[in-house]
Design a protein around this motif. Sequence first.
Motif, PDB file in Angstrom:
ATOM      1  N   GLY A  74       0.790  -1.224   0.000  1.00 12.71           N
ATOM      2  CA  GLY A  74       0.000   0.000   0.000  1.00 12.71           C
ATOM      3  C   GLY A  74       0.819   1.269   0.000  1.00 12.71           C
ATOM      4  O   GLY A  74       0.262   2.370  -0.094  1.00 12.71           O
ATOM      5  N   PHE A  75       2.140   1.150   0.092  1.00  4.07           N
ATOM      6  CA  PHE A  75       3.004   2.329   0.133  1.00  4.07           C
ATOM      7  C   PHE A  75       4.189   2.147  -0.825  1.00  4.07           C
ATOM      8  O   PHE A  75       4.728   1.033  -0.929  1.00  4.07           O
ATOM      9  CB  PHE A  75       3.553   2.565   1.543  1.00  4.07           C
ATOM     10  N   PRO A  76       4.640   3.208  -1.474  1.00  3.50           N
ATOM     11  CA  PRO A  76       5.812   3.114  -2.344  1.00  3.50           C
ATOM     12  C   PRO A  76       7.103   3.238  -1.521  1.00  3.50           C
ATOM     13  O   PRO A  76       7.955   4.099  -1.782  1.00  3.50           O
ATOM     14  CB  PRO A  76       5.626   4.300  -3.301  1.00  3.50           C
ATOM     15  N   VAL A  77       7.232   2.380  -0.530  1.00  7.94           N
ATOM     16  CA  VAL A  77       8.368   2.398   0.389  1.00  7.94           C
ATOM     17  C   VAL A  77       9.037   1.029   0.349  1.00  7.94           C
ATOM     18  O   VAL A  77       8.363   0.000   0.503  1.00  7.94           O
ATOM     19  CB  VAL A  77       7.918   2.742   1.827  1.00  7.94           C
ATOM     20  N   TYR A  78      10.351   1.034   0.174  1.00 12.19           N
ATOM     21  CA  TYR A  78      11.092  -0.207  -0.022  1.00 12.19           C
ATOM     22  C   TYR A  78      12.341  -0.232   0.853  1.00 12.19           C
ATOM     23  O   TYR A  78      12.865   0.809   1.250  1.00 12.19           O
ATOM     24  CB  TYR A  78      11.514  -0.347  -1.493  1.00 12.19           C
ATOM     25  N   GLY A  79      12.816  -1.436   1.126  1.00 10.35           N
ATOM     26  CA  GLY A  79      14.051  -1.603   1.882  1.00 10.35           C
ATOM     27  C   GLY A  79      14.863  -2.734   1.305  1.00 10.35           C
ATOM     28  O   GLY A  79      14.306  -3.676   0.725  1.00 10.35           O
ATOM     29  N   THR A  80      16.178  -2.667   1.467  1.00  7.99           N
ATOM     30  CA  THR A  80      17.043  -3.715   0.950  1.00  7.99           C
ATOM     31  C   THR A  80      18.407  -3.666   1.619  1.00  7.99           C
ATOM     32  O   THR A  80      18.823  -2.619   2.134  1.00  7.99           O
ATOM     33  CB  THR A  80      17.232  -3.571  -0.576  1.00  7.99           C
ATOM     34  N   ALA A  81      19.087  -4.811   1.606  1.00  9.55           N
ATOM     35  CA  ALA A  81      20.505  -4.821   1.941  1.00  9.55           C
ATOM     36  C   ALA A  81      21.257  -4.154   0.789  1.00  9.55           C
ATOM     37  O   ALA A  81      20.665  -3.844  -0.251  1.00  9.55           O
ATOM     38  CB  ALA A  81      20.988  -6.259   2.123  1.00  9.55           C
ATOM     39  N   VAL A 232      12.192  13.267   7.139  1.00  7.21           N
ATOM     40  CA  VAL A 232      10.936  14.006   6.991  1.00  7.21           C
ATOM     41  C   VAL A 232      11.110  15.149   5.992  1.00  7.21           C
ATOM     42  O   VAL A 232      10.269  15.357   5.100  1.00  7.21           O
ATOM     43  CB  VAL A 232      10.467  14.557   8.354  1.00  7.21           C
ATOM     44  N   ASP A 233      12.208  15.883   6.105  1.00  7.51           N
ATOM     45  CA  ASP A 233      12.448  17.016   5.207  1.00  7.51           C
ATOM     46  C   ASP A 233      12.583  16.568   3.756  1.00  7.51           C
ATOM     47  O   ASP A 233      12.168  17.280   2.835  1.00  7.51           O
ATOM     48  CB  ASP A 233      13.705  17.773   5.635  1.00  7.51           C
ATOM     49  N   ILE A 234      13.184  15.398   3.542  1.00  7.90           N
ATOM     50  CA  ILE A 234      13.351  14.880   2.180  1.00  7.90           C
ATOM     51  C   ILE A 234      12.000  14.524   1.564  1.00  7.90           C
ATOM     52  O   ILE A 234      11.724  14.837   0.399  1.00  7.90           O
ATOM     53  CB  ILE A 234      14.265  13.639   2.183  1.00  7.90           C
ATOM     54  N   LEU A 235      11.138  13.878   2.358  1.00  7.01           N
ATOM     55  CA  LEU A 235       9.908  13.311   1.816  1.00  7.01           C
ATOM     56  C   LEU A 235       8.711  14.252   1.844  1.00  7.01           C
ATOM     57  O   LEU A 235       7.795  14.103   1.030  1.00  7.01           O
ATOM     58  CB  LEU A 235       9.561  12.025   2.566  1.00  7.01           C
ATOM     59  N   LYS A 236       8.710  15.206   2.745  1.00  6.78           N
ATOM     60  CA  LYS A 236       7.508  16.041   2.888  1.00  6.78           C
ATOM     61  C   LYS A 236       7.260  16.940   1.681  1.00  6.78           C
ATOM     62  O   LYS A 236       6.122  17.391   1.458  1.00  6.78           O
ATOM     63  CB  LYS A 236       7.587  16.879   4.170  1.00  6.78           C
ATOM     64  N   VAL A 237       8.307  17.205   0.897  1.00  6.11           N
ATOM     65  CA  VAL A 237       8.144  18.059  -0.287  1.00  6.11           C
ATOM     66  C   VAL A 237       7.878  17.233  -1.541  1.00  6.11           C
ATOM     67  O   VAL A 237       7.746  17.786  -2.635  1.00  6.11           O
ATOM     68  CB  VAL A 237       9.399  18.939  -0.500  1.00  6.11           C
ATOM     69  N   GLU A 238       7.800  15.920  -1.385  1.00  7.11           N
ATOM     70  CA  GLU A 238       7.546  15.030  -2.510  1.00  7.11           C
ATOM     71  C   GLU A 238       6.096  14.544  -2.490  1.00  7.11           C
ATOM     72  O   GLU A 238       5.497  14.427  -1.420  1.00  7.11           O
ATOM     73  CB  GLU A 238       8.467  13.801  -2.438  1.00  7.11           C
ATOM     74  N   PRO A 239       5.524  14.251  -3.653  1.00  6.77           N
ATOM     75  CA  PRO A 239       4.193  13.632  -3.671  1.00  6.77           C
ATOM     76  C   PRO A 239       4.220  12.300  -2.926  1.00  6.77           C
ATOM     77  O   PRO A 239       5.251  11.629  -2.872  1.00  6.77           O
ATOM     78  CB  PRO A 239       3.924  13.421  -5.168  1.00  6.77           C
ATOM     79  N   LEU A 263       7.022   5.668   6.278  1.00  4.50           N
ATOM     80  CA  LEU A 263       5.620   5.250   6.342  1.00  4.50           C
ATOM     81  C   LEU A 263       4.759   6.290   7.057  1.00  4.50           C
ATOM     82  O   LEU A 263       3.624   6.568   6.650  1.00  4.50           O
ATOM     83  CB  LEU A 263       5.513   3.897   7.048  1.00  4.50           C
ATOM     84  N   LEU A 264       5.295   6.862   8.119  1.00  5.28           N
ATOM     85  CA  LEU A 264       4.553   7.893   8.845  1.00  5.28           C
ATOM     86  C   LEU A 264       4.306   9.118   7.965  1.00  5.28           C
ATOM     87  O   LEU A 264       3.202   9.675   7.936  1.00  5.28           O
ATOM     88  CB  LEU A 264       5.316   8.295  10.109  1.00  5.28           C
ATOM     89  N   VAL A 265       5.343   9.521   7.226  1.00  4.42           N
ATOM     90  CA  VAL A 265       5.209  10.677   6.343  1.00  4.42           C
ATOM     91  C   VAL A 265       4.200  10.389   5.236  1.00  4.42           C
ATOM     92  O   VAL A 265       3.307  11.202   4.952  1.00  4.42           O
ATOM     93  CB  VAL A 265       6.571  11.068   5.730  1.00  4.42           C
ATOM     94  N   LYS A 266       4.326   9.217   4.607  1.00 10.47           N
ATOM     95  CA  LYS A 266       3.411   8.866   3.516  1.00 10.47           C
ATOM     96  C   LYS A 266       1.967   8.748   4.008  1.00 10.47           C
ATOM     97  O   LYS A 266       1.025   9.153   3.313  1.00 10.47           O
ATOM     98  CB  LYS A 266       3.839   7.528   2.886  1.00 10.47           C
ATOM     99  N   GLU A 267       1.793   8.202   5.216  1.00  6.19           N
ATOM    100  CA  GLU A 267       0.448   8.064   5.775  1.00  6.19           C
ATOM    101  C   GLU A 267      -0.193   9.435   5.997  1.00  6.19           C
ATOM    102  O   GLU A 267      -1.372   9.645   5.684  1.00  6.19           O
ATOM    103  CB  GLU A 267       0.515   7.296   7.098  1.00  6.19           C
ATOM    104  N   ILE A 268       0.580  10.376   6.527  1.00  5.60           N
ATOM    105  CA  ILE A 268       0.066  11.730   6.738  1.00  5.60           C
ATOM    106  C   ILE A 268      -0.290  12.379   5.404  1.00  5.60           C
ATOM    107  O   ILE A 268      -1.341  13.024   5.265  1.00  5.60           O
ATOM    108  CB  ILE A 268       1.107  12.580   7.490  1.00  5.60           C
ATOM    109  N   GLN A 269       0.568  12.202   4.396  1.00  2.00           N
ATOM    110  CA  GLN A 269       0.291  12.782   3.088  1.00  2.00           C
ATOM    111  C   GLN A 269      -0.973  12.189   2.461  1.00  2.00           C
ATOM    112  O   GLN A 269      -1.818  12.917   1.931  1.00  2.00           O
ATOM    113  CB  GLN A 269       1.487  12.549   2.157  1.00  2.00           C
ATOM    114  N   LEU A 270      -1.119  10.865   2.534  1.00  2.00           N
ATOM    115  CA  LEU A 270      -2.284  10.216   1.950  1.00  2.00           C
ATOM    116  C   LEU A 270      -3.565  10.603   2.681  1.00  2.00           C
ATOM    117  O   LEU A 270      -4.618  10.807   2.059  1.00  2.00           O
ATOM    118  CB  LEU A 270      -2.093   8.696   1.979  1.00  2.00           C
ATOM    119  N   ARG A 275      -8.729  13.641   2.699  1.00  2.00           N
ATOM    120  CA  ARG A 275      -9.596  14.661   3.298  1.00  2.00           C
ATOM    121  C   ARG A 275      -9.899  15.792   2.310  1.00  2.00           C
ATOM    122  O   ARG A 275     -10.986  16.361   2.319  1.00  2.00           O
ATOM    123  CB  ARG A 275      -8.941  15.234   4.542  1.00  2.00           C
ATOM    124  N   SER A 276      -8.918  16.088   1.457  1.00  2.00           N
ATOM    125  CA  SER A 276      -9.108  17.187   0.504  1.00  2.00           C
ATOM    126  C   SER A 276      -9.741  16.719  -0.799  1.00  2.00           C
ATOM    127  O   SER A 276     -10.161  17.539  -1.622  1.00  2.00           O
ATOM    128  CB  SER A 276      -7.755  17.831   0.178  1.00  2.00           C
TER     129      SER A 276
END
Length: 281
Positions: A74-81, A232-239, A263-270, A275-276
């Motif tokens: 549900g989120f465009p968030v990924y992790g890897t070695a 947060v600063d990196i992601l908050k200005v991104e869609p 995930l927290l940042v994306k959840e707040i954005q979504l 709401r809008s």
Amino acid sequence: MGEEAPAPEAPAEAPKEGETPAEDAPKDDLEEELNPIVDLSDFFIKPDHFEGIHVLDDALEKVEGAPNFRNIPGFPVYGTAQPTVKGMEEIVKKIKVADNQKIIWINTRREPVVYINGSPYAARNHDNLHENIEITPSDEEARVLGKHLVRVVQQRANSAEDKSIKIHTDKEYNDNPMDRVDEEKSLVVETVQDLDSVYKNCIETCGVDLQVIRLPLAEDMMPEEACYDAIVDILKVEPASTPVVFSCQMGKGRTSVGITVALLVKEIQLTAQLRSGNFSK
């Protein structure tokens, strides 16, 4: 009639990016003078990957060369070695949905990395072989360290008749570093790349706008508050739809910290978009 002047010799073909220079390459053609913050000339070389590095459930999707790769549903968030060259390309291709798509890759490692034959290796202090080097270089210092480590590997390979170097591995992996047994092996070096070159080649191969950001975090320690703020600063200005990948050596602790904040940042954005009524982003 005078003798014809001999035809000028064709200039030697420059080595491709990532390839070990020829033995007889003129010294004038070497990289710029480097002044690394740590001299890695006597450090051991150890592979990032080892048996047992992948700890995720076998039922989950896997990417060859990228241990512990995961996507949060549900989120465009990924992790890897730290992935291999091919593993990195596979991750980006899996995420990519359009040409020149913007993808953010946040590297949380502090220690210098070198790619040998397409796989990641790190420099280790011979007095503390089972722990990563504890340094926090600036971006420029990290760039210089990466090039310096490439040069160290190249020099070692060029000094051996078969172009091999000594690498150090754990005979068997053990969670307790004190119980690990070091094993020395030989590796024939075919190509050497610094991490910046690997990212650059991935961008060209995959045709994406890969924005790489270094956010060095200490292993097995609570990050400083500024580290959370940086994510947060990196992601908050991104869609909210902009994909973000976090990586560290094993894709566990430091990567998981980044994933959690993202995930927290994306959840707040979504939530704000819901709401809008604005779903365009």
